[in-house]
Design an enzyme around this catalytic site. Structure first.
Site, short mmCIF file in Angstrom:
data_model
loop_
_atom_site.label_atom_id
_atom_site.label_comp_id
_atom_site.label_asym_id
_atom_site.label_seq_id
_atom_site.Cartn_x
_atom_site.Cartn_y
_atom_site.Cartn_z
N SER A 137 29.57 83.81 49.59
CA SER A 137 28.38 83.45 48.78
C SER A 137 27.93 82.05 49.15
O SER A 137 28.73 81.21 49.58
CB SER A 137 28.77 83.48 47.30
OG SER A 137 27.83 82.78 46.51
N TYR A 150 34.13 79.87 40.61
CA TYR A 150 33.49 80.94 41.40
C TYR A 150 33.16 80.41 42.81
O TYR A 150 33.51 81.02 43.81
CB TYR A 150 32.24 81.46 40.71
CG TYR A 150 31.53 82.50 41.56
CD1 TYR A 150 32.13 83.73 41.82
CD2 TYR A 150 30.28 82.24 42.14
CE1 TYR A 150 31.51 84.67 42.64
CE2 TYR A 150 29.66 83.18 42.96
CZ TYR A 150 30.27 84.39 43.21
OH TYR A 150 29.67 85.33 44.02
#
Ligand code: NDP
Ligand code: 8X3
Length: 251
Positions: A137, A150
């Site tokens: 990501s 995250y």
């Protein structure tokens, strides 16, 4: 049929579900995993058991992962491509207000489970000169408020991908990291604990990446000539770009 087999984790929704469709349409056999057995069964019902093998388990359960691997039908046992896609973000609070259990769950799924499945499949991927596509990501490269663990897990995925490349030097195994930005899937509903309105608001008017866009990217990487390796792909919607640093001032 291409005769090739891909294992796609997180196949019950979003990028993974779209990738199942893309690879089945392209003639691959697909091993589809995720927790939601009913959604996996729908894939089998739609495409047939000869094209899709469904295996429902929680990625955090390593014994279940090993059992799923050990019980693959013969036609699916030779894996050419691993798409490490299952993952999640939980919460948007700053670190000082975050829930430790949510942090641990993200690490368990996005990092520990990903490396466990990779470790399990590496011998046969080497034998078959196969490939690994890891879904990282942009949050692993760009800090944003509430990204804390995250983003940390995704930075791990990006670097693990590059380190795998180095260790697998000369083996013929290809390793790629795809680093998407804002994409509309179930991601934000999961992150917000089921808040569909918050998800709709985030994506409204932003023309986000679609699940099909990422499936097409994975498909492109998987079908390049065997002498080419895509190391990293960072992809954002046109509507998204990086925004500066912040300064806290006295007074
Ligand atoms: P979705 O929520 O739509 O899909 C996530 C998938 O992961 C589901 O199939 C889910 O299956 C699976 N999953 C989650 N936890 C577990 C678990 N414990 N065991 C097994 N499977 C699990 O999100 P996306 O498609 O967007 O996310 C896919 C990947 O892409 C993730 O790694 C995410 O971090 C990454 N990503 C997403 C972006 C976005 O903006 N959407 C951008 C960049 C990266 P089930 O619930 O059935 O177990
Ligand atoms: C998901 C993309 O920017 O919401 O990994 O963290 S972002």
């Amino acid at each position: 049929m291409s005769g090739k087999t891909v294992w796609i984790t997180g196949a019950t929704a979003g990028f993974g579900a779209a990738s199942v469709e893309r690879f089945v349409a392209g003639g691959w056999r697909v091993i589809a995993s995720g927790r939601r057995a009913q959604r996996l069964q729908q894939l089998v019902d739609r495409h047939g058991g000869g094209r899709v093998h469904a295996t429902a388990f929680d990625m955090r359960d390593e014994a279940a992962m090993r059992a799923a691997h050990a019980s693959l039908p013969a036609d699916f046992a030779g894996i050419d491509l691993l798409v490490n896609n299952a993952g999640l973000a939980l919460g948007t609070a700053p670190a000082q207000q975050a829930d430790l259990a949510q942090w641990k769950q993200m690490i368990d799924v996005n990092v520990t489970a990903l490396v466990s499945l990779t470790h399990l499949l590496l011998p046969q991927l080497i034998e078959r000169r196969g490939a690994i596509v890891n879904i990282s990501s942009i949050s692993g490269s760009y800090a944003y408020r509430g990204g804390n663990v995250y983003g940390g897990t995704k930075a791990f995925v990006t670097q693990f991908s590059q380190n795998l490349r180095t260790d697998l030097h000369g083996s013929g195994v290809r390793v790629s990291s795809i680093e998407p930005g804002m994409a509309e899937t179930e991601f934000t509903v999961v992150r917000t604990g089921g808040d569909q309105a918050a998800s709709d608001k985030l994506y409204a008017g932003a023309h986000p990446i679609t699940a099909g866009d990422i499936a097409d990217t994975i498909w492109w990487i998987a079908n390049l000539p065997p002498h080419l390796n895509i190391n990293r792909v960072e992809v954002m919607p046109v509507s998204q770009s990086a925004a500066g640093l912040q300064v806290a001032r006295d007074g």
